[in-house]
Write a protein that holds these residues in place. Structure first.
Motif, mmCIF file in Angstrom:
data_model
loop_
_atom_site.group_PDB
_atom_site.id
_atom_site.type_symbol
_atom_site.label_atom_id
_atom_site.label_comp_id
_atom_site.label_asym_id
_atom_site.label_seq_id
_atom_site.Cartn_x
_atom_site.Cartn_y
_atom_site.Cartn_z
ATOM 1 N N PHE A 80 31.015 3.726 108.759
ATOM 2 C CA PHE A 80 32.099 2.771 108.537
ATOM 3 C C PHE A 80 32.150 2.391 107.057
ATOM 4 O O PHE A 80 31.257 2.718 106.274
ATOM 5 N N MET A 81 33.215 1.685 106.693
ATOM 6 C CA MET A 81 33.378 1.181 105.329
ATOM 7 C C MET A 81 32.579 -0.106 105.176
ATOM 8 O O MET A 81 32.435 -0.878 106.115
ATOM 9 N N CYS A 82 32.071 -0.325 103.968
ATOM 10 C CA CYS A 82 31.136 -1.430 103.742
ATOM 11 C C CYS A 82 31.548 -2.251 102.527
ATOM 12 O O CYS A 82 32.384 -1.849 101.726
ATOM 13 N N ASN A 83 30.881 -3.389 102.409
ATOM 14 C CA ASN A 83 30.973 -4.221 101.202
ATOM 15 C C ASN A 83 29.556 -4.385 100.648
ATOM 16 O O ASN A 83 29.042 -5.479 100.507
ATOM 17 N N GLY A 84 28.919 -3.258 100.351
ATOM 18 C CA GLY A 84 27.536 -3.211 99.918
ATOM 19 C C GLY A 84 26.802 -2.146 100.697
ATOM 20 O O GLY A 84 26.931 -2.074 101.925
ATOM 21 N N GLU A 85 26.074 -1.259 100.021
ATOM 22 C CA GLU A 85 25.402 -0.136 100.657
ATOM 23 C C GLU A 85 23.928 -0.133 100.243
ATOM 24 O O GLU A 85 23.591 -0.535 99.135
ATOM 25 N N ILE A 86 23.059 0.368 101.134
ATOM 26 C CA ILE A 86 21.629 0.415 100.879
ATOM 27 C C ILE A 86 21.196 1.868 100.792
ATOM 28 O O ILE A 86 21.537 2.673 101.659
ATOM 29 N N GLY A 87 20.449 2.212 99.762
ATOM 30 C CA GLY A 87 19.935 3.570 99.612
ATOM 31 C C GLY A 87 18.876 3.603 98.528
ATOM 32 O O GLY A 87 18.737 2.676 97.738
ATOM 33 N N THR A 88 18.100 4.693 98.498
ATOM 34 C CA THR A 88 16.989 4.795 97.562
ATOM 35 C C THR A 88 17.405 5.508 96.285
ATOM 36 O O THR A 88 18.184 6.465 96.303
ATOM 37 N N ILE A 89 16.876 5.031 95.176
ATOM 38 C CA ILE A 89 16.966 5.690 93.876
ATOM 39 C C ILE A 89 15.544 5.758 93.334
ATOM 40 O O ILE A 89 14.877 4.735 93.207
ATOM 41 N N ALA A 90 15.079 6.966 93.021
ATOM 42 C CA ALA A 90 13.719 7.166 92.519
ATOM 43 C C ALA A 90 12.676 6.586 93.470
ATOM 44 O O ALA A 90 11.678 6.014 93.041
ATOM 45 N N GLY A 91 12.907 6.718 94.773
ATOM 46 C CA GLY A 91 11.930 6.305 95.761
ATOM 47 C C GLY A 91 11.905 4.832 96.077
ATOM 48 O O GLY A 91 11.068 4.381 96.858
ATOM 49 N N THR A 92 12.807 4.042 95.498
ATOM 50 C CA THR A 92 12.864 2.607 95.744
ATOM 51 C C THR A 92 14.225 2.243 96.321
ATOM 52 O O THR A 92 15.256 2.733 95.852
ATOM 53 N N THR A 93 14.222 1.393 97.333
ATOM 54 C CA THR A 93 15.458 1.004 97.992
ATOM 55 C C THR A 93 16.196 -0.043 97.167
ATOM 56 O O THR A 93 15.595 -1.006 96.699
ATOM 57 N N HIS A 94 17.500 0.138 97.020
ATOM 58 C CA HIS A 94 18.334 -0.780 96.249
ATOM 59 C C HIS A 94 19.603 -1.093 97.027
ATOM 60 O O HIS A 94 20.050 -0.310 97.871
ATOM 61 N N LEU A 95 20.187 -2.227 96.709
ATOM 62 C CA LEU A 95 21.512 -2.582 97.201
ATOM 63 C C LEU A 95 22.538 -2.125 96.171
ATOM 64 O O LEU A 95 22.422 -2.445 94.986
ATOM 65 N N HIS A 96 23.540 -1.387 96.620
ATOM 66 C CA HIS A 96 24.517 -0.774 95.718
ATOM 67 C C HIS A 96 25.916 -1.342 95.970
ATOM 68 O O HIS A 96 26.171 -2.010 96.966
ATOM 69 N N GLY A 97 26.804 -1.018 95.067
ATOM 70 C CA GLY A 97 28.225 -1.296 95.223
ATOM 71 C C GLY A 97 29.015 -0.069 94.809
ATOM 72 O O GLY A 97 28.555 0.743 94.005
ATOM 73 N N PHE A 98 30.206 0.102 95.369
ATOM 74 C CA PHE A 98 31.081 1.245 95.077
ATOM 75 C C PHE A 98 30.341 2.573 95.306
ATOM 76 O O PHE A 98 30.515 3.532 94.561
#
Length: 346
Positions: free
Chosen positions: A287-305
């Motif tokens: 689904f479409m979100c207003n904030g996404e969660i995923g890992t960058i360099a092995g660390t989980t971050h909250l993303h936008g766009f």
């Protein structure tokens, strides 16, 4: 073109006069048939009536839409939940590989190191150019990079509206190591204050490497394509590498895309899902979100766009993760732990 007019012959006039009663009879029959259809339509109960045969198609479409709106208004109102969470639990031997496309492209090839930060707040006071070793203020560094790519005032204003900052999470990564890729950086918002310093939308540290990035349609398309191509290269390498046991085929995908990436960005519907499906043809849900969660360099971050996708595949219960997971790039680490899961936050 030239046209010549000739009077009809006497025989032709007689034929026309003889055919007039027949034409009038046909017209009378059509009118009678239309009258009967209209009468039958009027005699039907309202619930059983179909489209009016004598009304235009556009009027019928308007009435159908009004009828659909009325039906929706008559549906019972369901309660809206404003708090809580929806959780999907996947159990058993399962491997999951993340694709976290942050929708940016580099402004230029320039890479800088944070040389000085403020004692309070995420404020960068000085940057060091890795190519020349010069120490610059953030505004000087940005001017230097814009000068490499800008050719007009209109282009300059457009680029400034789409500026973002890429932060390298690994502070101790050697500068002489492999070249940095755009997906190695964590994308965050940035702004310049009146003093020429740079405010960043995340914590910053001295020694951290940065790149100036652009978030626009071309950047989002290029970034997503690069991630998909990297996925296919890793998949091919795992198949040719003779891993034991061989990696299982993907059987599904979960996709969580920011609502800022839809029609407003691409000017076409379902771009993220259609692009991913062209490279990974498996059933997809999300689904479409207003904030996404995923890992960058092995660390989980909250993303936008961001477009965060989790590619799912079966794994043998006693086997270690296949080569696909172990060779994943820094933006697509995959495992069954919390750091390797993709999700979304409304």
């Amino acid at each position: 073109a030239m046209f010549a007019w000739t009077e009809p012959s006497q025989d032709q006039q007689q034929q026309q006069q003889a055919g007039q009663p027949q034409l009038q009879q046909q017209q009378q029959q059509q009118a009678s048939q239309q009258g009967q259809e209209q009468q039958q339509f009027a005699e039907q109960p309202l619930q059983q009536r179909g489209p009016d045969p004598l009304r235009s198609q556009s009027v019928q479409q308007v009435e159908q839409k009004q009828q659909q709106t009325t039906q929706r208004q008559q549906l019972p109102e369901l309660p809206m939940l404003r708090t809580g969470a929806v959780v999907l639990s996947l159990q058993g031997p399962l491997q999951m590989e993340l694709i976290v496309a942050q929708g940016c492209r580099p402004l230029s090839n320039g890479v800088y190191t944070i040389d000085k930060v403020a004692t309070r707040g995420p404020l960068v006071l000085a940057l060091k150019d890795e190519a020349t070793g010069r120490t610059l203020t953030p505004v000087q560094a940005l001017q230097q990079e814009l000068g490499k790519v800008v050719s007009s005032r209109t282009e300059l204003l457009q680029l400034l509206r789409n500026m973002a900052l890429g932060l390298m999470p690994e502070v101790l990564r050697a500068a002489e190591g492999p070249p940095l890729e755009p997906q190695d950086f964590l994308i965050r918002g940035m702004a310049l204050d009146k003093s020429g310093f740079m405010v960043v939308g995340d914590n910053v540290r001295v020694g951290q490497r940065i790149r100036f990035m652009l978030r626009d349609r071309a950047g989002a398309q290029q970034d997503l394509t690069n991630h998909c191509l990297a996925y296919k290269r890793r998949e091919l390498a795992a198949m040719l590498g003779g891993s034991t046991p061989p990696p299982h085929q993907a059987f599904g995908m979960l996709l969580f895309s920011c609502n800022g990436r839809g029609m407003n960005l691409y000017d076409q519907p379902s771009y993220d899902s259609r692009t991913l499906a062209s490279y990974i043809p498996v059933p997809c849900s999300g689904f479409m979100c207003n904030g996404e969660i995923g890992t960058i360099a092995g660390t989980t971050h909250l993303h936008g766009f961001t477009c965060a996708a989790a590619v799912l595949r079966a794994a043998a219960p006693s086997s270690k993760p296949s080569g696909i997971d172990s060779t994943a790039d820094s933006s697509s680490h995959s495992n069954s732990s919390a750091d390797g899961q993709a999700g979304s936050v409304n």
